[in-house]
Design an enzyme around this catalytic site. Structure first.
Site, PDB file in Angstrom:
ATOM      1  N   HIS A  14       0.823  -1.207   0.000  1.00  0.00           N
ATOM      2  CA  HIS A  14       0.000   0.000   0.000  1.00  0.00           C
ATOM      3  C   HIS A  14       0.858   1.259   0.000  1.00  0.00           C
ATOM      4  O   HIS A  14       2.018   1.252   0.437  1.00  0.00           O
ATOM      5  CB  HIS A  14      -0.919   0.022   1.228  1.00  0.00           C
ATOM      6  CG  HIS A  14      -0.153   0.083   2.523  1.00  0.00           C
ATOM      7  ND1 HIS A  14       0.339   1.263   3.044  1.00  0.00           N
ATOM      8  CD2 HIS A  14       0.238  -0.894   3.373  1.00  0.00           C
ATOM      9  CE1 HIS A  14       0.985   1.011   4.167  1.00  0.00           C
ATOM     10  NE2 HIS A  14       0.943  -0.291   4.400  1.00  0.00           N
ATOM     11  N   GLU A  89      -2.307  -6.744   7.381  1.00  0.00           N
ATOM     12  CA  GLU A  89      -1.008  -6.796   8.056  1.00  0.00           C
ATOM     13  C   GLU A  89      -1.123  -7.576   9.370  1.00  0.00           C
ATOM     14  O   GLU A  89      -2.221  -7.731   9.927  1.00  0.00           O
ATOM     15  CB  GLU A  89      -0.531  -5.363   8.311  1.00  0.00           C
ATOM     16  CG  GLU A  89       0.858  -5.243   8.941  1.00  0.00           C
ATOM     17  CD  GLU A  89       1.947  -5.869   8.090  1.00  0.00           C
ATOM     18  OE1 GLU A  89       2.062  -7.121   8.127  1.00  0.00           O
ATOM     19  OE2 GLU A  89       2.685  -5.124   7.423  1.00  0.00           O
TER      20      GLU A  89
END
Length: 218
Positions: A14, A89
């Site tokens: 990202h 994550e």
């Protein structure tokens, strides 16, 4: 490299958030992109605009979804990102929102120990590393199983820890040793041939598409 016609997958970290800029650990903390991160996401969109993508997947965290949305909007034909929560994550528990210096001060040098050997550190209230790696493996296996045919290009927008876990498995590498030598920048691209039984890594952390951005930071 393999000579067959390939199905290529891109793992994209990202784009930048404010906490990335401040060097704070994020984990499951759900932050939006920073102004620079929005520029990075648009740079990714331009990179992928000519790639004829057939599928786009993303973590549910908004920094990943915003990056995926930019890629989708820059594509030449309608492409809806598919959300896969297991691409998120690693949950970093009591460390989330802290800088490395904060962690070392509060937890007796634990961040430096974690940088040297992540598997040797138990982060308070965090997701166990083994469970995280199993989750990542499961998520990517499920995505690959849904891809049609044996050709085409696909993007998976996710997080640095997820990409590191994938690379350790794909390269049959020791996770701790790999992490010490691995750099994964915001909006960096890692590519692999996903038409093989075992993924063939093509490149890691490609960032040339970001070179034009003033003040670009990992």
């Amino acid at each position: 490299p393999p000579s067959h016609r390939m199905r290529r997958c891109y793992l994209v970290r990202h784009a930048q958030t404010a906490w990335n800029r401040e060097n704070r650990l994020q984990g499951h903390s759900d932050l939006p992109l920073s102004p620079l991160g929005e520029q990075q996401a648009h740079s990714l969109a331009r990179f992928f605009a000519s790639r004829h993508l057939r599928g786009l997947f993303t973590s549910h965290l908004q920094r990943s979804r915003q990056t995926a949305d930019a890629i989708a909007q820059g594509n030449g034909h309608p492409l809806t990102p598919i959300i896969a929560q297991d691409l998120a994550e690693m949950h970093l528990g009591a460390w989330e929102g802290l800088t490395p210096d904060d962690i070392d001060q509060r937890f007796g040098g634990a961040y430096q120990q974690w940088r040297e050997a992540p598997s040797s550190v138990r982060i308070p209230d965090a997701e166990p590393l083994a469970a995280f790696r199993a989750r990542v493996g499961r998520a990517l296996k499920q995505i690959l199983a849904t891809l049609p045919g044996n050709e085409g290009e696909y993007v998976v927008v996710t997080h640095g820890g997820v990409i590191a876990a994938f690379l350790a498995d794909a390269l049959l590498a020791d996770y701790d040793a790999l992490l010490r030598r691995l750099r994964l920048d915001n909006a960096g691209i890692t590519a692999f041939d996903c038409s093989l039984e075992r993924p063939y890594v093509l490149w890691v952390n490609f960032t040339t598409h970001l070179d034009h951005l003033p003040g670009n930071e990992a």
